[in-house]
Write a protein that holds these residues in place. Structure first.
Motif, PDB file in Angstrom:
ATOM      1  N   GLY A   1      -3.575 -10.687 -13.838  1.00 33.45           N
ATOM      2  CA  GLY A   1      -2.027 -10.776 -14.432  1.00 33.45           C
ATOM      3  C   GLY A   1      -1.129 -10.365 -13.349  1.00 33.45           C
ATOM      4  O   GLY A   1      -1.149 -10.902 -12.276  1.00 33.45           O
ATOM      5  N   GLN A   2       0.195  -9.876 -13.755  1.00 30.86           N
ATOM      6  CA  GLN A   2       1.277  -9.579 -12.905  1.00 30.86           C
ATOM      7  C   GLN A   2       0.910  -8.647 -11.933  1.00 30.86           C
ATOM      8  O   GLN A   2       0.269  -7.413 -12.201  1.00 30.86           O
ATOM      9  CB  GLN A   2       2.553  -9.331 -13.730  1.00 30.86           C
ATOM     10  N   THR A   3       1.145  -8.793 -10.691  1.00 28.65           N
ATOM     11  CA  THR A   3       0.955  -8.057  -9.392  1.00 28.65           C
ATOM     12  C   THR A   3       2.143  -7.381  -8.648  1.00 28.65           C
ATOM     13  O   THR A   3       3.248  -8.343  -8.843  1.00 28.65           O
ATOM     14  CB  THR A   3      -0.068  -8.431  -8.545  1.00 28.65           C
ATOM     15  N   ARG A   4       2.267  -6.489  -8.080  1.00 30.25           N
ATOM     16  CA  ARG A   4       3.139  -6.114  -7.302  1.00 30.25           C
ATOM     17  C   ARG A   4       2.761  -5.762  -5.785  1.00 30.25           C
ATOM     18  O   ARG A   4       1.914  -4.864  -5.849  1.00 30.25           O
ATOM     19  CB  ARG A   4       4.021  -5.074  -8.029  1.00 30.25           C
ATOM     20  N   SER A   5       3.304  -6.226  -4.970  1.00 26.96           N
ATOM     21  CA  SER A   5       2.947  -5.986  -3.647  1.00 26.96           C
ATOM     22  C   SER A   5       3.803  -4.601  -2.878  1.00 26.96           C
ATOM     23  O   SER A   5       4.991  -4.683  -3.102  1.00 26.96           O
ATOM     24  CB  SER A   5       3.046  -6.945  -2.572  1.00 26.96           C
ATOM     25  N   HIS A   6       3.292  -3.654  -2.181  1.00 26.57           N
ATOM     26  CA  HIS A   6       4.086  -2.505  -2.005  1.00 26.57           C
ATOM     27  C   HIS A   6       3.698  -2.561  -0.473  1.00 26.57           C
ATOM     28  O   HIS A   6       4.187  -1.644   0.435  1.00 26.57           O
ATOM     29  CB  HIS A   6       3.239  -1.416  -2.207  1.00 26.57           C
ATOM     30  N   THR A   7       3.478  -3.864   0.111  1.00 30.00           N
ATOM     31  CA  THR A   7       3.407  -3.955   1.802  1.00 30.00           C
ATOM     32  C   THR A   7       4.817  -3.553   2.416  1.00 30.00           C
ATOM     33  O   THR A   7       4.819  -3.059   3.321  1.00 30.00           O
ATOM     34  CB  THR A   7       2.910  -5.131   1.999  1.00 30.00           C
ATOM     35  N   ASP A   8       5.754  -4.412   1.784  1.00 24.05           N
ATOM     36  CA  ASP A   8       7.309  -4.073   2.220  1.00 24.05           C
ATOM     37  C   ASP A   8       7.577  -2.613   2.325  1.00 24.05           C
ATOM     38  O   ASP A   8       8.126  -2.186   3.376  1.00 24.05           O
ATOM     39  CB  ASP A   8       8.109  -5.051   1.598  1.00 24.05           C
ATOM     40  N   TYR A   9       7.297  -2.218   1.184  1.00 27.01           N
ATOM     41  CA  TYR A   9       7.604  -0.503   1.120  1.00 27.01           C
ATOM     42  C   TYR A   9       6.710   0.073   2.180  1.00 27.01           C
ATOM     43  O   TYR A   9       7.326   0.998   2.848  1.00 27.01           O
ATOM     44  CB  TYR A   9       7.417   0.076  -0.300  1.00 27.01           C
ATOM     45  N   PHE A  10       5.567   0.071   2.248  1.00 25.38           N
ATOM     46  CA  PHE A  10       4.935   0.658   3.385  1.00 25.38           C
ATOM     47  C   PHE A  10       5.398   0.299   4.530  1.00 25.38           C
ATOM     48  O   PHE A  10       5.494   1.455   5.252  1.00 25.38           O
ATOM     49  CB  PHE A  10       3.377   0.389   3.151  1.00 25.38           C
TER      50      PHE A  10
END
Length: 434
Positions: free
Chosen positions: A86-95
């Protein structure tokens, strides 16, 4: 009625209902007073054994049964087809943003320590303590009652000490003395401190700086990063050495071909012994190159880097091809008999050419020589004082020295100078005879 309904607990005798307090007392009591009831005793032992297994650990068979029961069929679950995510969200930029902020902060703090350490290395003399406090503000000791590192309370025997880089307070056990020599290596890119010009003050503080563990950890981290950046893998070191050897060998090959062409054309610029010595040197370098390539190919390779093995084999193949195609195919120098024959043919050609030139220019009594030798020079005082003859003797001496040192490039240059001097002297003699 109340006593009949009373529930008792403990290790009770099944016959007299007496509480024996422990299983051993219960078994001994039953064997002594109720020995005729052996079946009951056996049942008690079995009951106690099962209870013990249940309390301490599950029986192995029960455990296997439990594992078998935990299956999809037990709960009537069916295996379904994998569903699309389903809908996903990447936290790479925040990390990355958080990591960049922390790295920037640590780098800034480390650079501050390096700058302070660089300035502290310039302080010396009796007022050094005052200069250190002016550079870094020391924490007020009245507000600190315990060491932040070991939580030990300060007293008469455990005094407060300040870090020279950050000004924090610690005890003597939690402080570290950074030697001036080690500090100079840390700040070497920033400032080169002249230790000889620094005034020597007696005592431990004259050659070291007291710092805390936190500052020491940041300085050591920076040093480790610098060492990792400067350190090269063993394969890179061997490959650089291999390339340097190939470069040296290539220059020697070019010089050898030049010497070979000079000898085969009948010139006297180089000697046959020099050409043979240079060829031997090329052969030794070829052996070193081959040994280095074998060493590179035999280096151990980790399982997670399979491409390194391919690289090593490629280096080995390229080196073998270079040795076979460019080093082993060099022409052999001519023998002494061949060299004498070549010189005779060249001398005859030169004689014929000079004869034709003399006839055309109507010059009489022109002596044609293929080279200058001391036997052709008269031994009278006028020629002995001739500066050209003296200069030619000096150049010959230089040629001998360069030939012994196997500096064949200089031999070639000196031979050209000697040839020019000979030609000048020959022209002078022609003018005198005419």
């Amino acid at each position: 009625m109340a006593e009949a309904n009373l529930i008792k607990e403990g290790f009770l005798c099944p016959i007299c209902h007496k509480d024996l307090r422990s299983p051993n007392n219960l078994i001994a009591h039953f064997q002594d007073l109720h020995s005729e009831e052996q079946d009951i005793l056996k049942s008690i032992k079995d009951l106690y054994g099962k209870a013990k297994k249940k309390i301490l650990k599950l029986d192995e068979q029960d455990l296997e049964l439990f594992k078998n029961e935990i299956t999809l069929e037990k709960y009537y679950l069916e295996i379904s087809e994998p569903q699309d995510p389903g809908q996903t969200r990447s936290h790479t930029d925040y990390f990355k943003a958080v990591r960049r902020e922390r790295l920037d902060h640590r780098t800034t703090e480390t650079n501050k320590l390096i700058i302070r350490l660089d300035r502290l290395l310039r302080f010396y003399g009796s007022d050094r303590r005052q200069q250190e406090q002016e550079l870094v503000a020391w924490l007020d000791g009245s507000t600190v009652t315990r060491c932040p590192s070991c939580a030990s309370s300060f007293n008469i025997t455990r005094r407060q000490h300040h870090c020279r880089l950050c000004g924090s307070i610690m005890c003597n056990s939690c402080s570290y003395f950074l030697a001036y020599e080690a500090a100079q290596t840390i700040v070497a890119p920033v400032h080169n401190v002249d230790v000889n010009n620094r005034e020597q003050v007696p005592g431990k503080e004259s050659d070291s700086l007291r710092i805390c563990n936190h500052c020491l950890d940041m300085l050591e981290s920076r040093r480790r990063v610098q060492m990792e950046q400067m350190r090269q893998p063993i394969i890179c070191q061997l490959y650089n050495h291999l390339q340097n050897l190939k470069s040296q060998t290539q220059s020697s090959v070019d010089l050898y071909l030049k010497m070979y062409n000079s000898l085969t054309s009948g010139e006297t610029t180089f000697h046959l012994q020099d050409t043979q010595a240079l060829r031997s040197g090329i052969a030794k370098k070829a052996e070193l190159i081959d040994t280095l390539s074998k060493k590179i190919a035999s280096l151990p390779v980790e399982d997670d880097t399979p491409k390194v093995a391919t690289l090593q084999n490629s280096i080995r193949r390229a080196t073998s091809h270079y040795i076979k195609e460019y080093l082993l195919t060099l022409p052999a120098p001519p023998s002494m008999q061949e060299l004498e024959q070549i010189k005779k043919q060249r001398s005859m050609r030169n004689t014929e050419e000079e004869s034709r030139v003399a006839v055309r220019t109507h010059i009489k009594k022109v002596i044609v020589t293929t080279g200058w030798s001391p036997s052709t020079v008269n031994n009278d005082s006028s020629e002995a004082e001739d500066p050209l003859i003296e200069q030619m003797n000096i150049v010959r001496n230089y040629i001998e020295q360069a030939r012994k040192a196997q500096r064949f490039e200089e031999v070639e240059s000196l031979q050209e100078n000697l040839k020019m001097l000979k030609e000048t002297y020959r022209q002078q003699q022609i003018l005198k005879d005419s």
